[in-house]
Design a protein around this motif. Sequence first.
Motif, PDB file in Angstrom:
ATOM      1  N   VAL A 185       0.840  -1.203   0.000  1.00  0.00           N
ATOM      2  CA  VAL A 185       0.000   0.000   0.000  1.00  0.00           C
ATOM      3  C   VAL A 185       0.871   1.248   0.000  1.00  0.00           C
ATOM      4  CG1 VAL A 185      -1.664   1.335   1.352  1.00  0.00           C
ATOM      5  CG2 VAL A 185      -1.994  -1.106   1.044  1.00  0.00           C
TER       6      VAL A 185
ATOM      7  N   ALA B 115       1.003   4.032  -2.914  1.00  0.00           N
ATOM      8  CA  ALA B 115       0.706   5.422  -2.554  1.00  0.00           C
ATOM      9  C   ALA B 115       1.838   6.342  -2.991  1.00  0.00           C
ATOM     10  CB  ALA B 115       0.476   5.534  -1.048  1.00  0.00           C
TER      11      ALA B 115
ATOM     12  N   LEU C  82       1.524   6.869  -6.696  1.00  0.00           N
ATOM     13  CA  LEU C  82       0.437   7.811  -6.960  1.00  0.00           C
ATOM     14  C   LEU C  82       0.869   9.235  -6.633  1.00  0.00           C
ATOM     15  CD1 LEU C  82      -2.492   8.364  -7.730  1.00  0.00           C
ATOM     16  CD2 LEU C  82      -3.118   7.866  -5.360  1.00  0.00           C
ATOM     17  N   ARG C  83       1.632   9.409  -5.560  1.00  0.00           N
ATOM     18  CA  ARG C  83       2.113  10.738  -5.177  1.00  0.00           C
ATOM     19  C   ARG C  83       3.008  11.327  -6.259  1.00  0.00           C
ATOM     20  NH1 ARG C  83       4.068  13.492  -0.186  1.00  0.00           N
ATOM     21  NH2 ARG C  83       4.850  15.446  -1.044  1.00  0.00           N
TER      22      ARG C  83
END
Length: 81
Positions: free
Chosen positions: A38, A42, A45-46
């Motif tokens: 995860v 993340a 995605l950042r």
Amino acid sequence: MTANPSHADIDRPHSGRTSPGKHVGKYDVKREREYERVLIFAARLRITTDSKLGKPTPHWVLELANRSISGSKPAKSRSRR
């Protein structure tokens, strides 16, 4: 029942056992790997979000995003263009 339970009461499993079962270790390892996945997703995605917003991405996020999902080898290099 008390209004403010102690941390020990909150952390204890609801099964009523006072000691962990024999499969707890395997479960903890699996949960840690899933949590790491995860975090890696993340971070990726950042990078995408920062790129679209024109913001710099912190170095630690880039390092985290470069980790492989399995954790055994580095993924292909991700860098901001």
